[in-house]
Design a protein around this motif. Structure first.
Motif, PDB file in Angstrom:
ATOM      1  N   LEU A  78       0.832  -1.209   0.000  1.00  0.00           N
ATOM      2  CA  LEU A  78       0.000   0.000   0.000  1.00  0.00           C
ATOM      3  C   LEU A  78       0.868   1.262   0.000  1.00  0.00           C
ATOM      4  N   ILE A  79       1.897   1.270   0.826  1.00  0.00           N
ATOM      5  CA  ILE A  79       2.721   2.473   0.936  1.00  0.00           C
ATOM      6  C   ILE A  79       3.413   2.781  -0.378  1.00  0.00           C
ATOM      7  N   GLU A  80       3.769   1.735  -1.138  1.00  0.00           N
ATOM      8  CA  GLU A  80       4.397   1.939  -2.449  1.00  0.00           C
ATOM      9  C   GLU A  80       3.386   2.437  -3.468  1.00  0.00           C
ATOM     10  N   SER A  81       2.207   1.824  -3.495  1.00  0.00           N
ATOM     11  CA  SER A  81       1.229   2.172  -4.518  1.00  0.00           C
ATOM     12  C   SER A  81       0.612   3.542  -4.281  1.00  0.00           C
ATOM     13  N   LEU A  82       0.638   4.032  -3.025  1.00  0.00           N
ATOM     14  CA  LEU A  82      -0.016   5.302  -2.703  1.00  0.00           C
ATOM     15  C   LEU A  82       0.964   6.430  -2.419  1.00  0.00           C
ATOM     16  N   GLU A  83       2.244   6.135  -2.545  1.00  0.00           N
ATOM     17  CA  GLU A  83       3.281   7.089  -2.131  1.00  0.00           C
ATOM     18  C   GLU A  83       3.134   8.450  -2.799  1.00  0.00           C
ATOM     19  N   TYR A  84       2.789   8.478  -4.081  1.00  0.00           N
ATOM     20  CA  TYR A  84       2.747   9.742  -4.813  1.00  0.00           C
ATOM     21  C   TYR A  84       1.328  10.171  -5.179  1.00  0.00           C
ATOM     22  N   GLU A  85       0.340   9.561  -4.545  1.00  0.00           N
ATOM     23  CA  GLU A  85      -1.041   9.819  -4.951  1.00  0.00           C
ATOM     24  C   GLU A  85      -1.767  10.819  -4.055  1.00  0.00           C
ATOM     25  N   GLY A  86      -1.125  11.288  -2.999  1.00  0.00           N
ATOM     26  CA  GLY A  86      -1.742  12.279  -2.140  1.00  0.00           C
ATOM     27  C   GLY A  86      -2.978  11.788  -1.418  1.00  0.00           C
ATOM     28  N   VAL A  87      -3.021  10.519  -1.098  1.00  0.00           N
ATOM     29  CA  VAL A  87      -4.174   9.950  -0.408  1.00  0.00           C
ATOM     30  C   VAL A  87      -4.124  10.335   1.066  1.00  0.00           C
ATOM     31  N   ALA A  88      -5.263  10.747   1.605  1.00  0.00           N
ATOM     32  CA  ALA A  88      -5.324  11.166   3.005  1.00  0.00           C
ATOM     33  C   ALA A  88      -4.955  10.014   3.925  1.00  0.00           C
ATOM     34  N   LEU A  89      -4.276  10.323   5.010  1.00  0.00           N
ATOM     35  CA  LEU A  89      -3.836   9.288   5.942  1.00  0.00           C
ATOM     36  C   LEU A  89      -4.999   8.569   6.606  1.00  0.00           C
ATOM     37  N   ASP A  90      -6.161   9.243   6.683  1.00  0.00           N
ATOM     38  CA  ASP A  90      -7.309   8.602   7.323  1.00  0.00           C
ATOM     39  C   ASP A  90      -8.209   7.867   6.338  1.00  0.00           C
ATOM     40  N   ALA A  91      -7.785   7.756   5.078  1.00  0.00           N
ATOM     41  CA  ALA A  91      -8.586   7.032   4.081  1.00  0.00           C
ATOM     42  C   ALA A  91      -8.757   5.578   4.503  1.00  0.00           C
ATOM     43  N   LEU A  92      -9.926   5.044   4.223  1.00  0.00           N
ATOM     44  CA  LEU A  92     -10.241   3.662   4.625  1.00  0.00           C
ATOM     45  C   LEU A  92      -9.701   2.682   3.591  1.00  0.00           C
ATOM     46  N   LEU A  93      -8.386   2.620   3.494  1.00  0.00           N
ATOM     47  CA  LEU A  93      -7.730   1.767   2.506  1.00  0.00           C
ATOM     48  C   LEU A  93      -7.055   0.582   3.192  1.00  0.00           C
ATOM     49  N   PHE A  94      -7.205  -0.569   2.568  1.00  0.00           N
ATOM     50  CA  PHE A  94      -6.609  -1.801   3.085  1.00  0.00           C
ATOM     51  C   PHE A  94      -6.027  -2.573   1.911  1.00  0.00           C
ATOM     52  N   GLY A  95      -4.929  -3.284   2.147  1.00  0.00           N
ATOM     53  CA  GLY A  95      -4.409  -4.214   1.155  1.00  0.00           C
ATOM     54  C   GLY A  95      -5.045  -5.577   1.366  1.00  0.00           C
ATOM     55  N   TYR A  96      -5.110  -6.376   0.313  1.00  0.00           N
ATOM     56  CA  TYR A  96      -5.616  -7.741   0.473  1.00  0.00           C
ATOM     57  C   TYR A  96      -4.968  -8.651  -0.547  1.00  0.00           C
ATOM     58  N   CYS A  97      -5.033  -9.933  -0.277  1.00  0.00           N
ATOM     59  CA  CYS A  97      -4.491 -10.942  -1.199  1.00  0.00           C
ATOM     60  C   CYS A  97      -5.592 -11.344  -2.170  1.00  0.00           C
ATOM     61  N   GLY A  98      -5.453 -10.914  -3.420  1.00  0.00           N
ATOM     62  CA  GLY A  98      -6.501 -11.174  -4.402  1.00  0.00           C
ATOM     63  C   GLY A  98      -6.058 -12.023  -5.576  1.00  0.00           C
ATOM     64  N   LEU A  99      -4.976 -12.789  -5.409  1.00  0.00           N
ATOM     65  CA  LEU A  99      -4.542 -13.662  -6.501  1.00  0.00           C
ATOM     66  C   LEU A  99      -5.534 -14.794  -6.714  1.00  0.00           C
ATOM     67  N   PRO A 100      -5.718 -15.233  -7.952  1.00  0.00           N
ATOM     68  CA  PRO A 100      -6.581 -16.393  -8.208  1.00  0.00           C
ATOM     69  C   PRO A 100      -6.162 -17.582  -7.350  1.00  0.00           C
ATOM     70  N   THR A 101      -7.146 -18.294  -6.847  1.00  0.00           N
ATOM     71  CA  THR A 101      -7.048 -19.455  -5.937  1.00  0.00           C
ATOM     72  C   THR A 101      -6.854 -19.037  -4.486  1.00  0.00           C
ATOM     73  N   LEU A 102      -6.533 -17.741  -4.215  1.00  0.00           N
ATOM     74  CA  LEU A 102      -6.242 -17.313  -2.854  1.00  0.00           C
ATOM     75  C   LEU A 102      -7.294 -16.349  -2.297  1.00  0.00           C
ATOM     76  N   VAL A 103      -8.370 -16.125  -3.049  1.00  0.00           N
ATOM     77  CA  VAL A 103      -9.445 -15.248  -2.575  1.00  0.00           C
ATOM     78  C   VAL A 103     -10.417 -16.022  -1.697  1.00  0.00           C
ATOM     79  N   ASN A 104     -10.886 -17.160  -2.207  1.00  0.00           N
ATOM     80  CA  ASN A 104     -11.909 -17.929  -1.491  1.00  0.00           C
ATOM     81  C   ASN A 104     -11.268 -18.841  -0.452  1.00  0.00           C
ATOM     82  N   ARG A 105     -10.876 -18.212   0.662  1.00  0.00           N
ATOM     83  CA  ARG A 105     -10.293 -18.939   1.796  1.00  0.00           C
ATOM     84  C   ARG A 105     -11.009 -18.493   3.066  1.00  0.00           C
TER      85      ARG A 105
END
Length: 233
Positions: A83-110
């Motif tokens: 998240l810190i890499e993908s949002l580093e230059y995007e000016g996203v507010a620190l209080d934004a409700l952003l979360f990373g997740y594992c969304g690769l095929p076969t690893l979502v439905n766990r």
């Protein structure tokens, strides 16, 4: 809940199986063919936002930023970029409700939703969201590869080195891993199911992040990924 999924068509069945039929789903593909199509898609996504309770963004860029200013949780696929890499230059507010997740095929439905957090103060909102979605979850460090992608892709990489060295055949390696470790798939079948290019992207990102020899991509895997072809099992 109304779940909006951006660029997740390749795991649509997994999303529906993971969260179940009690929720409403909207899927948007942002692989635009021209500017007019892009504008229509953005309009449609923003129109849907009025009724959306949670957003999951897959692998199609940063369209999720359209929702980053809203008071709804946004989950960003973070297997090959933290998240810190993908949002580093995007000016996203620190209080934004952003979360990373594992969304690769076969690893979502766990049973567990694997997540990282943008702001530690949003953990309560994360707990409330996961409860509403009906899923257990675990918070992991905001590092490229998260946990499961890091482990699975490393296993696939080691299997490629074993094949490259001529120690065993692809079929024997897959069979040995399934019977010996009770894994649901052998490493080559798993690479195909995830997508060889995605496995390569995770490993390459981890190598650049850590320079740990464990994540140095096997040349055989790199060639296969660059060819755009699955392993011929």
């Amino acid at each position: 809940m109304h779940i909006l999924v951006i660029d997740g068509h390749h795991v649509e069945a997994e999303f529906r199986a993971k969260f179940g039929p009690a929720h409403d789903y909207s899927f948007f593909n942002t692989n635009y063919s021209d500017r007019a199509e892009q504008d229509r898609m953005v309009e449609n996504m923003l129109a849907a936002a009025d009724t959306v309770d949670v957003v999951f963004s897959g692998e199609g860029g940063q369209s999720y930023l359209l929702f980053a200013h809203l008071t709804i949780p946004v989950f960003v696929e973070a297997s090959d970029e933290s998240l810190i890499e993908s949002l580093e230059y995007e000016g996203v507010a620190l209080d934004a409700l952003l979360f990373g997740y594992c969304g690769l095929p076969t690893l979502v439905n766990r049973p567990l939703l694997e997540v990282s957090v943008w702001n530690e103060n949003n953990r309560q909102k994360l707990a409330e969201t996961c409860a509403a979605l009906g899923t257990d979850y675990r918070v992991v460090a905001d590092r490229v590869g998260l946990v499961t992608p890091r482990v699975v892709c490393q296993i696939i990489n080691e299997a490629c080195f074993t094949l490259q060295e001529g120690t065993a055949s692809m079929q024997d390696i897959d069979l040995g891993m399934r019977l010996g470790t009770n894994y649901p798939r052998g490493p080559f079948a798993w690479a195909n199911a995830i997508g060889v290019e995605r496995v390569y992207a995770v490993l390459e990102a981890m190598w650049h992040d850590t320079h740990d020899e464990r994540y140095k991509v096997c040349p055989l895997l790199k060639r296969q990924a660059l060819s755009g072809e699955p392993f011929n099992i």
